[in-house]
Design a protein around this motif. Structure first.
Motif, PDB file in Angstrom:
ATOM      1  N   ALA A 318      84.272  41.736  16.481  1.00 22.14           N
ATOM      2  CA  ALA A 318      84.031  41.871  18.754  1.00 22.14           C
ATOM      3  C   ALA A 318      85.479  42.311  19.196  1.00 22.14           C
ATOM      4  CB  ALA A 318      83.000  40.676  19.107  1.00 22.14           C
ATOM      5  N   GLY A 319      85.384  43.054  20.224  1.00 18.93           N
ATOM      6  CA  GLY A 319      86.561  42.950  20.525  1.00 18.93           C
ATOM      7  C   GLY A 319      87.561  42.581  20.505  1.00 18.93           C
ATOM      8  N   ARG A 320      88.481  43.176  19.286  1.00 22.89           N
ATOM      9  CA  ARG A 320      89.428  44.142  17.663  1.00 22.89           C
ATOM     10  C   ARG A 320      89.985  45.115  18.517  1.00 22.89           C
ATOM     11  NH1 ARG A 320      87.775  43.671  12.384  1.00 22.89           N
ATOM     12  NH2 ARG A 320      89.943  44.897  11.253  1.00 22.89           N
ATOM     13  N   ASP A 321      90.206  45.399  19.738  1.00 18.77           N
ATOM     14  CA  ASP A 321      91.045  46.617  20.648  1.00 18.77           C
ATOM     15  C   ASP A 321      91.937  45.275  21.954  1.00 18.77           C
ATOM     16  OD1 ASP A 321      89.530  45.832  22.300  1.00 18.77           O
ATOM     17  OD2 ASP A 321      89.432  48.137  22.613  1.00 18.77           O
ATOM     18  N   GLY A 322      91.788  44.084  21.667  1.00 22.60           N
ATOM     19  CA  GLY A 322      92.013  43.054  22.693  1.00 22.60           C
ATOM     20  C   GLY A 322      91.395  43.246  23.708  1.00 22.60           C
ATOM     21  N   SER A 323      90.082  44.258  23.698  1.00 22.22           N
ATOM     22  CA  SER A 323      89.711  43.826  25.476  1.00 22.22           C
ATOM     23  C   SER A 323      88.576  42.953  25.545  1.00 22.22           C
ATOM     24  CB  SER A 323      88.350  44.916  25.393  1.00 22.22           C
ATOM     25  OG  SER A 323      89.364  46.359  25.337  1.00 22.22           O
ATOM     26  N   GLU A 324      87.951  42.308  26.905  1.00 22.81           N
ATOM     27  CA  GLU A 324      86.690  41.420  26.260  1.00 22.81           C
ATOM     28  C   GLU A 324      85.890  41.199  25.762  1.00 22.81           C
ATOM     29  OE1 GLU A 324      88.013  38.279  28.526  1.00 22.81           O
ATOM     30  OE2 GLU A 324      89.207  38.672  28.255  1.00 22.81           O
ATOM     31  N   ALA A 325      84.901  40.057  25.361  1.00 26.27           N
ATOM     32  CA  ALA A 325      83.735  41.053  24.433  1.00 26.27           C
ATOM     33  C   ALA A 325      83.343  39.789  24.282  1.00 26.27           C
ATOM     34  CB  ALA A 325      84.136  41.086  22.807  1.00 26.27           C
ATOM     35  N   ALA A 326      82.014  39.348  24.011  1.00 25.11           N
ATOM     36  CA  ALA A 326      80.907  38.489  24.117  1.00 25.11           C
ATOM     37  C   ALA A 326      80.251  37.742  22.615  1.00 25.11           C
ATOM     38  CB  ALA A 326      80.151  38.563  25.196  1.00 25.11           C
ATOM     39  N   CYS A 327      80.530  36.420  22.723  1.00 21.00           N
ATOM     40  CA  CYS A 327      80.339  36.186  21.467  1.00 21.00           C
ATOM     41  C   CYS A 327      78.999  35.514  21.492  1.00 21.00           C
ATOM     42  CB  CYS A 327      81.037  35.577  20.484  1.00 21.00           C
ATOM     43  SG  CYS A 327      82.259  37.057  19.963  1.00 21.00           S
ATOM     44  N   LEU A 328      77.486  35.678  21.051  1.00 20.86           N
ATOM     45  CA  LEU A 328      76.762  35.067  21.935  1.00 20.86           C
ATOM     46  C   LEU A 328      75.680  34.212  20.828  1.00 20.86           C
ATOM     47  CD1 LEU A 328      74.274  33.778  23.697  1.00 20.86           C
ATOM     48  CD2 LEU A 328      73.096  35.749  23.603  1.00 20.86           C
ATOM     49  N   LEU A 329      75.247  33.001  20.775  1.00 18.92           N
ATOM     50  CA  LEU A 329      74.828  32.481  19.438  1.00 18.92           C
ATOM     51  C   LEU A 329      73.444  31.842  19.613  1.00 18.92           C
ATOM     52  CD1 LEU A 329      73.878  31.675  16.754  1.00 18.92           C
ATOM     53  CD2 LEU A 329      75.466  29.295  17.292  1.00 18.92           C
ATOM     54  N   LEU A 330      72.511  32.493  19.510  1.00 15.13           N
ATOM     55  CA  LEU A 330      71.013  31.485  20.369  1.00 15.13           C
ATOM     56  C   LEU A 330      69.991  30.878  19.111  1.00 15.13           C
ATOM     57  CD1 LEU A 330      69.606  36.060  20.833  1.00 15.13           C
ATOM     58  CD2 LEU A 330      70.585  34.059  22.513  1.00 15.13           C
ATOM     59  N   TYR A 331      69.809  29.715  19.119  1.00 17.30           N
ATOM     60  CA  TYR A 331      69.899  28.729  18.125  1.00 17.30           C
ATOM     61  C   TYR A 331      68.465  28.212  18.397  1.00 17.30           C
ATOM     62  CZ  TYR A 331      69.897  23.836  16.581  1.00 17.30           C
ATOM     63  OH  TYR A 331      69.269  23.243  15.761  1.00 17.30           O
ATOM     64  N   SER A 332      68.081  27.657  17.567  1.00 21.45           N
ATOM     65  CA  SER A 332      66.881  27.751  17.252  1.00 21.45           C
ATOM     66  C   SER A 332      66.861  26.471  16.104  1.00 21.45           C
ATOM     67  CB  SER A 332      65.535  28.670  16.788  1.00 21.45           C
ATOM     68  OG  SER A 332      65.587  28.712  15.865  1.00 21.45           O
ATOM     69  N   GLY A 333      66.495  25.172  16.440  1.00 22.55           N
ATOM     70  CA  GLY A 333      65.888  23.972  15.223  1.00 22.55           C
ATOM     71  C   GLY A 333      65.617  25.312  13.617  1.00 22.55           C
ATOM     72  N   GLN A 334      65.031  26.153  13.863  1.00 24.60           N
ATOM     73  CA  GLN A 334      64.134  26.146  12.529  1.00 24.60           C
ATOM     74  C   GLN A 334      64.940  26.923  11.638  1.00 24.60           C
ATOM     75  OE1 GLN A 334      61.494  27.178  11.158  1.00 24.60           O
ATOM     76  NE2 GLN A 334      62.205  27.991   9.360  1.00 24.60           N
ATOM     77  N   ASP A 335      66.406  27.673  12.878  1.00 24.90           N
ATOM     78  CA  ASP A 335      67.891  28.145  11.850  1.00 24.90           C
ATOM     79  C   ASP A 335      68.283  27.401  10.620  1.00 24.90           C
ATOM     80  OD1 ASP A 335      67.429  30.314  13.264  1.00 24.90           O
ATOM     81  OD2 ASP A 335      68.865  29.254  15.260  1.00 24.90           O
ATOM     82  N   VAL A 336      67.739  26.008  11.238  1.00 31.16           N
ATOM     83  CA  VAL A 336      68.837  24.689  10.181  1.00 31.16           C
ATOM     84  C   VAL A 336      67.661  24.688   9.108  1.00 31.16           C
ATOM     85  CG1 VAL A 336      68.896  22.759  10.263  1.00 31.16           C
ATOM     86  CG2 VAL A 336      69.415  23.680  12.646  1.00 31.16           C
ATOM     87  N   ARG A 337      66.306  25.241   9.420  1.00 35.76           N
ATOM     88  CA  ARG A 337      65.448  24.947   8.273  1.00 35.76           C
ATOM     89  C   ARG A 337      65.866  26.349   7.271  1.00 35.76           C
ATOM     90  NH1 ARG A 337      62.615  22.572  12.184  1.00 35.76           N
ATOM     91  NH2 ARG A 337      61.622  23.777  12.933  1.00 35.76           N
ATOM     92  N   THR A 338      65.781  27.780   7.649  1.00 37.68           N
ATOM     93  CA  THR A 338      65.703  28.371   7.222  1.00 37.68           C
ATOM     94  C   THR A 338      67.538  28.924   6.086  1.00 37.68           C
ATOM     95  OG1 THR A 338      64.872  29.840   8.525  1.00 37.68           O
ATOM     96  CG2 THR A 338      66.499  31.175   7.470  1.00 37.68           C
ATOM     97  N   ASN A 339      68.298  28.010   6.378  1.00 34.94           N
ATOM     98  CA  ASN A 339      69.739  27.555   6.143  1.00 34.94           C
ATOM     99  C   ASN A 339      69.300  26.975   4.935  1.00 34.94           C
ATOM    100  OD1 ASN A 339      72.042  29.686   7.013  1.00 34.94           O
ATOM    101  ND2 ASN A 339      71.910  28.556   9.027  1.00 34.94           N
ATOM    102  N   GLN A 340      69.051  26.115   4.981  1.00 39.80           N
ATOM    103  CA  GLN A 340      68.802  24.583   4.163  1.00 39.80           C
ATOM    104  C   GLN A 340      68.334  25.193   3.280  1.00 39.80           C
ATOM    105  OE1 GLN A 340      66.346  21.899   6.522  1.00 39.80           O
ATOM    106  NE2 GLN A 340      68.533  20.629   6.894  1.00 39.80           N
ATOM    107  N   TRP A 341      66.918  26.297   3.610  1.00 40.53           N
ATOM    108  CA  TRP A 341      66.332  26.538   2.164  1.00 40.53           C
ATOM    109  C   TRP A 341      67.280  27.670   1.484  1.00 40.53           C
ATOM    110  CZ3 TRP A 341      65.575  32.167   0.567  1.00 40.53           C
ATOM    111  CH2 TRP A 341      64.157  32.186  -0.578  1.00 40.53           C
TER     112      TRP A 341
END
Length: 752
Positions: A318-341
């Motif tokens: 995001a924002g490679r041209d230097g403009s303001e850009a947003a980086c959002l992470l939507l987290y849940s505990g299930q994400d941890v288990r998915t990555n472990q798998w």
């Protein structure tokens, strides 16, 4: 031709970004280099510019076809002859490309690592002068990197077979100290210049949410970013398909991208995104490395990645041209288990032996733990990332979701004692979710079968699942609990936990107060805002975008290859009327002036005529200061040029705005230019959102806003005969920023 002249001629930039000039100078002096530069910091210029000045060919080893296609297209648009060699070319096209290369028609050739040792390509490489070999995404050569690719092991063999060793340059966005050491050793870099420019991307706004309904949170976020391009990363192919289908059902324009799609469909979807035919790319991590799309306004991680290296590289798209850009992470505990798998069942990793497999999996679990800490911390998100990469940032950036969130400090000692006691009574054999279920008195079948409902800690907590999970993560980060490595991580006490259990340590932690959806939307809209188009010129910006789209369609290239959004914004600010003025626009070089200048100048002239705009400021280095026409109700202003501004001395110590104004005006007076007061400088900073006016001690005062804090502006309390007061101090970086915008400040003075 000097490197500054080449920078302007081919790339349209007036100055180098941090680290670029040092790396380029080292290459031109014949040195090997290793550049660690965050995505969007301008790595490509560091090897593309020297290639234009070398007599031979520069080979660029690149892992992804999409990178080659985009960068070669952009180079050709900038007047630099280039080509690529990869599996998309037919045998006949391959022979033609190699024939042209042997006859000196290209300065740069991008090549996939798998092609290096192919007999035909190796024969070509031995028959021409290769001045430099550039390894892009160099972390791929290290098995300790986040994206190890065995094909990169062919690079040293290729270099050894060349008649004469070329300069070797290597670049990557994210690399820990161990990976950097691997790159130097495995590529056999000779006494290289190693430069880490810093990992901070100040234009990116980081935020983490842990919503009950991810799709609704995503939809709310996208509503605040309508008509902007962005990427939504998902952990699995199935999630990509589900998210993409739901977004389209809700009226958004989205396309899927993952390795399970047919090649033709995947490439078509990617082109639709690059050419702005679709707004959103829903993708796995198979998408993005090397995607050079400059107008990506946001990156959302629908699922948490498995390590910070991957997260920061993906968010950095995001924002490679230097403009303001947003980086959002939507987290849940299930994400941890998915990555472990995913760690346990990785299909694209080949381990050389059982011990290596064990060590690399341990590494992956440690990285996952750090990623989870990031997703659950209440501290500054930017500082967390920068500390991970070895920097020592301030603990408050003023430009992330956590710094913008109101927290209350809560004593959690009693709740922590309940959690630790429960882990002990469960004999340290279970994970966080089951501990939470026991504490909350769940009547699930599993708890009853295991007899956990008979424990003294069963049902002793009335806290929500979210709060208990937050406190558990806090205990892990504070060193009172630890998670075992492996797919089924269990909670265990550390020796420090005894201090909490026996009451000798009191624990306090920050808990976030609830934010309304309206406040979230306001923050999202601010985080995703583009560089400002001057008031009254929004229509011109849309006309320039339409013209860019028309030209891109004629050329068969993505719109951002013609001009970036930042260039269009700069055109709206400068309103160039002549070729020399157009050449001063950000991102305009000689080739693009020749190709597109006349059409854009006509569009700008037409807009100015329709709106009776006569007065514009100039910033031409070759011109002398010129007196502007005096309109009724306006102040007559004489603007300095860039050479004059270079004479302004920047203090290496933080100074107040009055001292900076004095240094600026001393130079402006010497050249008979208009001067600017400290009050007007502050007023311009307020108008641009770097300062904000607040009520303080029964008076109105200017304090650093979020953008100002990100710029480094700080407040210091001082004492006088009248009592204590606060003063804003500007470090060297903020001083330089203001000096670079003196013409903008003078224009502000004229309009005010």
């Amino acid at each position: 031709m000097t490197i500054q002249e080449a920078l302007k001629k081919f790339f349209g930039y007036d100055s180098f970004r941090g680290g670029q000039q040092e790396l380029i100078s080292a290459i031109l002096a014949g040195r090997d280099v290793l550049g660690i530069m965050p995505t969007g910091a301008g790595k490509s210029v560091c090897f593309q510019l020297p290639a234009t000045m070398h007599k031979g060919i520069t080979l660029v080893v690149s892992p992804l076809i999409s990178l080659m296609k985009d960068q070669v297209g952009a180079l050709i648009q900038s007047g630099i002859p280039a080509a690529y060699i990869n599996s998309t070319l037919s045998p006949r096209q391959m022979k033609t490309a190699l024939y042209n290369a042997m006859n000196g028609k290209y300065k740069l050739i991008y090549v996939a690592p798998e092609r290096l040792l192919a007999p035909e390509f190796l024969a070509f490489a031995k028959s021409v002068k290769i001045s430099m070999l550039t390894v892009d995404e160099a972390h791929c050569i290290s098995q300790w990197g986040q994206d190890f690719r065995p094909s990169y092991a062919q690079i040293p063999q290729f270099i050894e077979q060349l008649e004469q060793r070329p300069i070797v340059s290597a670049f990557t966005a994210t690399a820990t100290a161990r990976v950097r050491e691997d790159i130097v050793a495995l590529l056999s870099l000779l006494n290289p210049v190693v430069l880490v420019t810093g990992f901070d991307r100040q234009n990116l706004y980081f935020e983490v949410q842990a919503p009950k309904n991810k799709m609704q949170a995503l939809t709310d976020f996208l509503e605040a970013h309508k008509n902007q391009s962005g990427i939504v990363y998902c952990a699995t192919r199935k999630t990509v398909e589900e998210v993409c289908a739901e977004l389209n059902r809700r009226g958004f324009s989205a396309a899927p991208y993952h390795a399970g799609l047919p090649d033709e469909e995947r490439h078509a979807n990617q082109d639709d995104f690059l050419f702005d035919r679709v707004q959103i790319m829903a993708a796995t991590n198979a998408f993005g490395m090397g995607i050079d799309k400059s107008n990506v306004a946001f990156v959302v991680h629908y699922n948490m990645p498995k390590d910070i290296e991957s997260y920061y590289q993906e968010a950095g798209r995001a924002g490679r041209d230097g403009s303001e850009a947003a980086c959002l992470l939507l987290y849940s505990g299930q994400d941890v288990r998915t990555n472990q798998w995913l760690i346990e069942h990785a299909k694209d990793v080949a381990y050389s032996d059982a011990e290596t497999e064990r060590l690399l999996k341990e590494r992956d679990y440690r990285r996952l733990r750090e990623m989870t800490f990031y997703a659950t911390t209440n501290d500054c998100l930017r500082a967390f990332i920068l500390r991970y990469f070895g920097e020592n940032p301030p603990g408050y950036c003023g430009h992330c979701g956590n710094c913008d969130t109101k927290f209350e400090t809560v004593d959690v000692t009693e709740e922590a004692q309940k959690i630790l006691s429960c882990v002990v009574r469960m004999k340290e054999r279970f994970g966080a979710m089951l501990v939470i279920d026991v504490l909350r008195g769940s009547k699930s079948k599993r708890i009853q079968e295991l007899g956990l409902n008979a424990l003294s800690t069963y049902g002793i907590s009335e806290k929500s699942v979210h709060t208990l999970r937050t406190i558990i993560e806090f205990l892990i980060q504070s060193g009172y609990l630890k998670k075992s490595d492996g797919q089924y991580a269990v909670l265990c006490l550390t020796p420090e936990a005894k201090k909490v259990l026996n009451g000798t340590v009191a624990l306090q932690m920050k808990l976030a107060q609830e934010r309304t959806q309206a406040s979230r939307n306001d923050a999202d809209a601010t985080a995703g805002a583009k560089n400002s188009v001057p008031p009254g010129r929004e229509a011109l910006y849309l006309r320039l975008k339409a013209l860019r789209h028309e030209i891109a369609a004629e050329q068969g290239v993505p719109a951002f290859v013609v001009f970036s959004d930042s260039s269009l914004v700069n055109m709206c600010v400068r309103l160039p009327r002549a070729p020399a003025e157009f050449l001063m626009v950000f991102g305009v070089g000689e080739t693009k002036l020749q190709r597109y200048g006349a059409r854009f100048l006509r569009e700008i002239a037409s807009f100015c005529e329709e709106n009776a705009i006569v007065d514009t400021y100039k910033d031409d280095e070759k011109s002398t200061p010129k007196r502007k026409r005096k309109n009724a109700g306006h102040v007559e202003v004489i603007f300095p040029n860039s050479e004059i501004l270079k004479e302004i001395e920047i203090s290496q110590q933080p100074i107040p705005i009055s001292m900076l104004a004095g240094a600026v005006n001393e130079v402006l007076k010497r050249h008979a230019c208009s001067t600017v007061s400290a009050v007007k400088m502050s007023g311009w900073l307020v108008s641009e959102g770097y300062l904000q006016i607040v009520e303080q001690n029964d008076s109105r005062t200017k304090v650093p806003a979020r953008k100002g804090l990100a710029l480094g502006v700080m407040q210091e309390e001082r004492t006088s005969a009248r009592g204590n007061y606060f003063i804003n101090l500007y470090p060297a970086s903020a001083q330089q920023f203001i000096v670079d915008h003196v013409c903008d400040i003078l224009a502000y003075v004229k309009m005010s």
